[in-house]
Motif scaffolding. Structure first.
Motif, mmCIF file in Angstrom:
data_model
loop_
_atom_site.group_PDB
_atom_site.id
_atom_site.type_symbol
_atom_site.label_atom_id
_atom_site.label_comp_id
_atom_site.label_asym_id
_atom_site.label_seq_id
_atom_site.Cartn_x
_atom_site.Cartn_y
_atom_site.Cartn_z
ATOM 1 N N ALA A 73 51.743 33.094 58.386
ATOM 2 C CA ALA A 73 51.622 31.715 58.864
ATOM 3 C C ALA A 73 50.381 31.541 59.746
ATOM 4 O O ALA A 73 50.437 30.981 60.839
ATOM 5 N N CYS A 74 49.249 32.051 59.249
ATOM 6 C CA CYS A 74 47.990 31.886 59.971
ATOM 7 C C CYS A 74 46.886 31.576 58.970
ATOM 8 O O CYS A 74 47.101 31.561 57.770
ATOM 9 N N GLY A 75 45.700 31.320 59.500
ATOM 10 C CA GLY A 75 44.564 31.012 58.653
ATOM 11 C C GLY A 75 43.663 32.215 58.452
ATOM 12 O O GLY A 75 43.992 33.339 58.834
ATOM 13 N N ILE A 76 42.511 31.945 57.851
ATOM 14 C CA ILE A 76 41.544 32.986 57.516
ATOM 15 C C ILE A 76 40.220 32.665 58.198
ATOM 16 O O ILE A 76 39.756 31.520 58.173
ATOM 17 N N LEU A 77 39.611 33.672 58.792
ATOM 18 C CA LEU A 77 38.320 33.529 59.454
ATOM 19 C C LEU A 77 37.290 34.394 58.741
ATOM 20 O O LEU A 77 37.485 35.605 58.583
ATOM 21 N N VAL A 78 36.195 33.768 58.309
ATOM 22 C CA VAL A 78 35.074 34.467 57.690
ATOM 23 C C VAL A 78 33.972 34.546 58.743
ATOM 24 O O VAL A 78 33.500 33.521 59.229
ATOM 25 N N THR A 79 33.577 35.751 59.104
ATOM 26 C CA THR A 79 32.556 35.945 60.135
ATOM 27 C C THR A 79 31.340 36.632 59.543
ATOM 28 O O THR A 79 31.460 37.694 58.935
ATOM 29 N N ARG A 80 30.177 36.005 59.741
ATOM 30 C CA ARG A 80 28.908 36.626 59.332
ATOM 31 C C ARG A 80 28.443 37.481 60.501
ATOM 32 O O ARG A 80 28.150 36.984 61.582
ATOM 33 N N ALA A 135 37.402 37.719 48.451
ATOM 34 C CA ALA A 135 38.066 38.239 49.654
ATOM 35 C C ALA A 135 39.051 37.217 50.216
ATOM 36 O O ALA A 135 40.173 37.566 50.590
ATOM 37 N N VAL A 136 38.640 35.951 50.267
ATOM 38 C CA VAL A 136 39.545 34.903 50.757
ATOM 39 C C VAL A 136 40.765 34.813 49.850
ATOM 40 O O VAL A 136 41.905 34.731 50.323
ATOM 41 N N ALA A 137 40.553 34.856 48.543
ATOM 42 C CA ALA A 137 41.674 34.789 47.602
ATOM 43 C C ALA A 137 42.644 35.947 47.812
ATOM 44 O O ALA A 137 43.866 35.770 47.724
ATOM 45 N N THR A 138 42.126 37.116 48.134
ATOM 46 C CA THR A 138 42.963 38.285 48.394
ATOM 47 C C THR A 138 43.841 38.082 49.622
ATOM 48 O O THR A 138 44.976 38.573 49.673
ATOM 49 N N LEU A 139 43.335 37.344 50.607
ATOM 50 C CA LEU A 139 44.081 37.172 51.861
ATOM 51 C C LEU A 139 44.980 35.936 51.898
ATOM 52 O O LEU A 139 45.719 35.748 52.864
ATOM 53 N N ILE A 140 44.959 35.115 50.874
ATOM 54 C CA ILE A 140 45.769 33.891 50.898
ATOM 55 C C ILE A 140 47.258 34.195 51.028
ATOM 56 O O ILE A 140 47.951 33.614 51.865
ATOM 57 N N GLU A 141 47.780 35.097 50.231
ATOM 58 C CA GLU A 141 49.218 35.408 50.308
ATOM 59 C C GLU A 141 49.591 36.060 51.645
ATOM 60 O O GLU A 141 50.570 35.651 52.268
ATOM 61 N N PRO A 142 48.837 37.054 52.122
ATOM 62 C CA PRO A 142 49.154 37.604 53.448
ATOM 63 C C PRO A 142 49.063 36.540 54.556
ATOM 64 O O PRO A 142 49.846 36.566 55.500
ATOM 65 N N ALA A 143 48.134 35.603 54.436
ATOM 66 C CA ALA A 143 48.031 34.524 55.431
ATOM 67 C C ALA A 143 49.268 33.632 55.385
ATOM 68 O O ALA A 143 49.776 33.206 56.425
ATOM 69 N N ARG A 144 49.755 33.379 54.191
ATOM 70 C CA ARG A 144 50.973 32.570 54.036
ATOM 71 C C ARG A 144 52.155 33.272 54.709
ATOM 72 O O ARG A 144 52.932 32.651 55.435
ATOM 73 N N GLU A 145 52.280 34.575 54.479
ATOM 74 C CA GLU A 145 53.378 35.339 55.073
ATOM 75 C C GLU A 145 53.267 35.399 56.591
ATOM 76 O O GLU A 145 54.281 35.390 57.287
ATOM 77 N N PRO A 185 44.390 27.520 62.016
ATOM 78 C CA PRO A 185 45.646 26.934 61.531
ATOM 79 C C PRO A 185 45.996 27.398 60.121
ATOM 80 O O PRO A 185 45.109 27.620 59.283
ATOM 81 N N PHE A 186 47.285 27.532 59.880
ATOM 82 C CA PHE A 186 47.790 27.915 58.560
ATOM 83 C C PHE A 186 47.204 26.987 57.496
ATOM 84 O O PHE A 186 47.145 25.775 57.666
ATOM 85 N N GLY A 187 46.755 27.565 56.396
ATOM 86 C CA GLY A 187 46.205 26.795 55.297
ATOM 87 C C GLY A 187 44.728 26.486 55.427
ATOM 88 O O GLY A 187 44.154 25.874 54.534
#
Length: 64
Positions: free
Chosen positions: A32-39, A20-30, A54-56
């Motif tokens: 310019a934000c980061g990714i949040l994983v919530t349990r 899931a994180v790998a799927t969102l890497i490109e959209p996050a780059r576009e 933060p981005f990246g």
């Protein structure tokens, strides 16, 4: 953009979250934000783009 995930075994969690994180890497780059994983609860997660991360970066949280 977010991805909701549910797992029936602990064995599936790491691979599923990594994918899931790998799927969102490109959209996050576009965006310019980061990714949040919530349990949300055992076996249930949301992986989402998040402007407060933060981005990246990828952050993890546990819903209260």
């Amino acid at each position: 953009m977010s991805i909701d995930l549910q797992f029936s075994t602990a064995h599936d969690v790491h691979e599923g979250l990594d994918n899931a994180v790998a799927t969102l890497i490109e959209p996050a780059r576009e965006a310019a934000c980061g990714i949040l994983v919530t349990r949300l609860r055992p076996g249930r997660f949301t992986v989402a783009l998040d402007e407060s991360v933060p981005f990246g970066e990828t952050y993890e949280s546990i819903a209260a």
